[in-house]
Write an enzyme that holds these catalytic residues in place. Structure first.
Site, PDB file in Angstrom:
ATOM      1  CG  ASP A  89      20.941 -31.267  -7.607  1.00 34.49           C
ATOM      2  OD1 ASP A  89      20.577 -30.169  -7.149  1.00 34.49           O
ATOM      3  OD2 ASP A  89      20.274 -31.922  -8.425  1.00 34.49           O
ATOM      4  CE  LYS A 144      24.937 -25.450  -7.033  1.00 36.63           C
ATOM      5  NZ  LYS A 144      24.721 -26.831  -7.504  1.00 36.63           N
ATOM      6  N   GLY A 195      17.929 -25.883  -5.596  1.00 34.18           N
ATOM      7  CA  GLY A 195      17.549 -26.386  -4.281  1.00 34.18           C
ATOM      8  C   GLY A 195      18.845 -26.694  -3.564  1.00 34.18           C
ATOM      9  CG  HIS A 196      21.704 -24.261  -3.345  1.00 33.52           C
ATOM     10  ND1 HIS A 196      22.436 -23.140  -3.619  1.00 33.52           N
ATOM     11  CD2 HIS A 196      21.504 -24.868  -4.540  1.00 33.52           C
ATOM     12  CE1 HIS A 196      22.660 -23.073  -4.926  1.00 33.52           C
ATOM     13  NE2 HIS A 196      22.096 -24.104  -5.494  1.00 33.52           N
ATOM     14  CD  GLN A 209      20.502 -23.380 -11.797  1.00 39.02           C
ATOM     15  OE1 GLN A 209      20.918 -22.280 -12.101  1.00 39.02           O
ATOM     16  NE2 GLN A 209      19.590 -23.534 -10.851  1.00 39.02           N
TER      17      GLN A 209
HETATM   18  P1  GDP Z   1      23.284 -28.155  -4.214  1.00 36.48           P
HETATM   19  O1  GDP Z   1      22.113 -27.891  -5.111  1.00 36.48           O
HETATM   20  O2  GDP Z   1      24.582 -28.145  -4.953  1.00 36.48           O
HETATM   21  O3  GDP Z   1      23.321 -27.271  -3.006  1.00 36.48           O
HETATM   22  O4  GDP Z   1      23.101 -29.650  -3.699  1.00 36.48           O
HETATM   23  P2  GDP Z   1      21.724 -30.316  -3.186  1.00 36.48           P
HETATM   24  O5  GDP Z   1      21.399 -29.782  -1.846  1.00 36.48           O
HETATM   25  O6  GDP Z   1      20.671 -30.250  -4.234  1.00 36.48           O
HETATM   26  O7  GDP Z   1      22.153 -31.845  -3.131  1.00 36.48           O
HETATM   27  C1  GDP Z   1      23.165 -32.287  -2.326  1.00 36.48           C
HETATM   28  C2  GDP Z   1      22.588 -33.354  -1.372  1.00 36.48           C
HETATM   29  O8  GDP Z   1      23.628 -34.105  -0.816  1.00 36.48           O
HETATM   30  C3  GDP Z   1      21.828 -32.768  -0.208  1.00 36.48           C
HETATM   31  O9  GDP Z   1      20.798 -33.644   0.147  1.00 36.48           O
HETATM   32  C4  GDP Z   1      22.891 -32.687   0.887  1.00 36.48           C
HETATM   33  O10 GDP Z   1      22.337 -32.740   2.194  1.00 36.48           O
HETATM   34  C5  GDP Z   1      23.673 -33.940   0.606  1.00 36.48           C
HETATM   35  N1  GDP Z   1      25.104 -33.886   0.908  1.00 36.48           N
HETATM   36  C6  GDP Z   1      25.963 -32.836   0.801  1.00 36.48           C
HETATM   37  N2  GDP Z   1      27.222 -33.225   1.070  1.00 36.48           N
HETATM   38  C7  GDP Z   1      27.164 -34.545   1.334  1.00 36.48           C
HETATM   39  C8  GDP Z   1      28.142 -35.531   1.667  1.00 36.48           C
HETATM   40  O11 GDP Z   1      29.350 -35.274   1.724  1.00 36.48           O
HETATM   41  N3  GDP Z   1      27.685 -36.803   1.870  1.00 36.48           N
HETATM   42  C9  GDP Z   1      26.385 -37.139   1.795  1.00 36.48           C
HETATM   43  N4  GDP Z   1      26.035 -38.396   2.008  1.00 36.48           N
HETATM   44  N5  GDP Z   1      25.437 -36.238   1.489  1.00 36.48           N
HETATM   45  C10 GDP Z   1      25.822 -34.973   1.261  1.00 36.48           C
HETATM   46  P1  IMO Z   2      21.007 -26.636  -8.043  1.00 34.75           P
HETATM   47  O1  IMO Z   2      21.379 -25.178  -7.873  1.00 34.75           O
HETATM   48  C1  IMO Z   2      20.173 -29.859 -10.878  1.00 34.75           C
HETATM   49  C2  IMO Z   2      18.110 -28.764 -14.567  1.00 34.75           C
HETATM   50  C3  IMO Z   2      16.694 -29.260 -14.774  1.00 34.75           C
HETATM   51  C4  IMO Z   2      16.666 -29.391 -16.289  1.00 34.75           C
HETATM   52  C5  IMO Z   2      17.497 -28.181 -16.743  1.00 34.75           C
HETATM   53  C6  IMO Z   2      16.669 -26.955 -17.134  1.00 34.75           C
HETATM   54  O2  IMO Z   2      20.188 -27.188  -6.948  1.00 34.75           O
HETATM   55  O3  IMO Z   2      22.212 -27.442  -8.377  1.00 34.75           O
HETATM   56  P2  IMO Z   2      15.293 -25.164 -15.721  1.00 34.75           P
HETATM   57  O4  IMO Z   2      14.150 -25.331 -14.761  1.00 34.75           O
HETATM   58  O5  IMO Z   2      16.496 -24.512 -15.146  1.00 34.75           O
HETATM   59  O6  IMO Z   2      14.867 -24.530 -17.016  1.00 34.75           O
HETATM   60  O7  IMO Z   2      15.719 -26.677 -16.105  1.00 34.75           O
HETATM   61  O8  IMO Z   2      18.340 -27.858 -15.644  1.00 34.75           O
HETATM   62  N1  IMO Z   2      18.317 -28.006 -13.322  1.00 34.75           N
HETATM   63  C7  IMO Z   2      18.990 -28.487 -12.263  1.00 34.75           C
HETATM   64  N2  IMO Z   2      19.538 -29.707 -12.051  1.00 34.75           N
HETATM   65  N3  IMO Z   2      20.309 -28.890  -9.941  1.00 34.75           N
HETATM   66  C8  IMO Z   2      19.796 -27.656 -10.170  1.00 34.75           C
HETATM   67  O9  IMO Z   2      20.027 -26.616  -9.342  1.00 34.75           O
HETATM   68  C9  IMO Z   2      19.065 -27.423 -11.343  1.00 34.75           C
HETATM   69  N4  IMO Z   2      18.408 -26.359 -11.858  1.00 34.75           N
HETATM   70  C10 IMO Z   2      17.975 -26.727 -13.068  1.00 34.75           C
HETATM   71  O10 IMO Z   2      16.485 -30.502 -14.144  1.00 34.75           O
HETATM   72  O11 IMO Z   2      17.352 -30.551 -16.687  1.00 34.75           O
HETATM   73 MG    MG Z   3      20.275 -28.762  -5.666  1.00 37.81          MG
END
Ligand code: GDP
Ligand code: IMO
Ligand code: MG
Length: 433
Positions: free
Chosen positions: A17, A20, A44-45, A228
């Site tokens: 998270d 990416k 979840g991107h 991840q």
């Molecule tokens: P990913 O899994 O690495 O793609 O990241 P996620 O989407 O799960 O989580 C990143 C969260 O931070 C999302 O809700 C994005 O919309 C938000 N986000 C990304 N870059 C920034 C930033 O620079 N500032 C803020 N406030 N939010 C951001």
């Molecule tokens: P993105 O790509 C954050 C965590 C789960 C759990 C562990 C194992 O959005 O960054 P799993 O379902 O993979 O067997 O769970 O990994 N986990 C993540 N945490 N971002 C993710 O993906 C994750 N995908 C799995 O919360 O701790």
């Molecule tokens: Mg994510």
């Protein structure tokens, strides 16, 4: 064009998270192909542009930019039902997804019973549960490694018999775990699964390793999108509280069929602080008001499960380890704006373990004998979300960036100051298209 026959890799350096999806979307105009190489719908991107927000699970984050081809590689595990939901939502928002996506024949499929096994395994672990996303990730990779997996290409040959074999084996495992099986619900899920596999067959299902290598040989550029984060890597993460794939750069080689000498730039992405979702150790976790404040300001709730993300200060010991494992050439710092209102910011520069300080990441970070050693830095106390160039950055923020670069010994090429595409400041001019 830079690195015409190399692939660049973008991956998370923390516990996932990091942002990416946002950065892959921003960088996509520089690439012909964007490819996912591991993970599955546990990811979840999130992407935001034109006032809209999208969350991608298995589909690469290049799909919104025109021109790029996207690949779901052999290292990914794919849930046909969730893929169909994701693809149909994209179609509804005007993305011609069929034209923009190839699926690898060697991608392993998540079956409805894999999800049941994920839940049953977690229940059996009781208080030691991993806190998985419940998407069947562990059991599907287990089947792959134990040579019982079911690949997308297999569904083109013998769908029904292979499915029944796998399902019956899983049911035996579920019974051994004492899990109750709701047969009606399973029958419904099976129907949806078979329908979704037929839906998958309407896509280009390819030998993606040949496709990518031919494209590279023709001078096309490829960006690999990690899922991840490094601290969730099956080998190097905080085992067993990890996911079931290699999230590090080497995973791009095995997950796409790209040779190691084809790897070009490795973009390592991290938040200006740290978060973790699910169970497992987290040395810099904050249990106080500051942790809550970071969660609220950063909207730190899971994109997949909605769970609260645990929050803490940036951990440079873990980051240095992640940079080493991945061979990071350029760093990307996300969510800097979340720290806009702090008087003081802390960064963990070393761990104290049994009275001794170390800057090297230890074998285990479990147990309460690890105390983070913090350096305190002055905050910048000023909103940055509207800024559009590095010149506008406050002096204390510039000093924070310089401090991190010195500690990590890799340049920070991009700084993100908000969730929108526009809130991305490129410091490395070579990255500007
Ligand atoms: P990913 O899994 O690495 O793609 O990241 P996620 O989407 O799960 O989580 C990143 C969260 O931070 C999302 O809700 C994005 O919309 C938000 N986000 C990304 N870059 C920034 C930033 O620079 N500032 C803020 N406030 N939010 C951001
Ligand atoms: P993105 O790509 C954050 C965590 C789960 C759990 C562990 C194992 O959005 O960054 P799993 O379902 O993979 O067997 O769970 O990994 N986990 C993540 N945490 N971002 C993710 O993906 C994750 N995908 C799995 O919360 O701790
Ligand atoms: Mg994510």
């Amino acid at each position: 064009m830079k690195n015409p026959t190399k692939v660049d890799v973008l991956l998370g350096l923390q516990w996932g998270d990091e942002g990416k999806g946002k950065v892959v979307d921003v960088l996509t105009p520089r690439y012909d192909i964007v490819a996912r190489f591991q993970g599955g719908p546990n990811a979840g991107h999130t992407l935001e542009f034109d006032g809209k927000k999208y969350v991608l699970r298995s589909i690469p984050s290049g799909v919104f930019q025109s021109g790029s081809m996207n690949i779901i590689g052999n290292g990914v595990v794919l849930d046909p039902v969730l893929f169909r939901q994701e693809a149909e939502a994209l179609e509804a928002s005007g993305v011609d997804i069929r034209k923009k996506l190839h699926l690898s024949k060697k991608t392993h499929l998540i079956l409805p019973t894999h999800r049941l096994l994920d839940a049953a395994n977690e229940k059996a672990k009781g208080g030691a549960k991993i806190g998985t996303t419940g998407k069947g990730i562990g059991p599907t990779y287990t089947d792959k490694i134990s040579r019982n997996g079911f690949r997308l290409g297999d569904t083109l040959l013998d769908l029904e018999n292979r499915y029944i074999q796998a399902r019956d084996r899983h049911i035996g495992m579920l019974e051994a775990l004492g899990a109750e099986i709701d047969r009606d619900a399973l029958a419904e899920n099976e129907k949806a699964w078979f329908d979704a596999v037929k839906y998958l067959h309407t896509y280009d299902i390819v030998d993606s390793e040949h496709f990518i290598n031919k494209q590279l040989n023709a001078g096309k550029t490829v960006l690999c999108e990690g899922a991840q984060g490094t601290m969730l890597d099956i080998d190097f993460g905080s085992y067993p509280f990890v996911t079931s794939s290699n999230t590090i750069c080497a995973g791009a080689c095995t997950g796409l069929g790209v040779a190691p000498n084809r790897i070009g730039d490795v973009f390592g992405i991290f938040k200006a602080y740290c978060t973790r979702v699910g169970s497992g150790p987290f040395p810099t976790e904050l249990f106080d008001e500051t942790g809550k404040l970071i969660r609220d300001l950063g909207h730190e709730y899971g994109a997949v499960t909605g769970r609260e993300r645990r929050c803490g200060w940036i951990d440079l010991v873990a980051l240095r380890y992640a940079i080493m494992l991945n061979g990071v050439t350029k760093l990307i710092m996300m969510k800097s704006d979340v720290l806009d209102g702090f008087d003081t910011i802390k960064a963990c520069v070393a761990y104290e373990i049994n009275g001794e300080q170390t800057r090297d990441f230890p074998y285990t970070i479990e147990g309460d004998n690890i105390t983070p050693v913090y350096k305190e830095l002055p905050g910048w106390n000023c909103p940055m979300t509207q800024m559009r160039s590095t010149e506008e950055f406050p002096e204390n923020f510039k000093a924070y960036i310089e401090f991190l670069e010195q500690e990590l010994n890799v340049p920070i090429a991009i700084v993100s100051i908000g969730p929108d595409r526009k809130q991305t400041i490129v410091r490395d001019t070579a990255l500007l298209k």
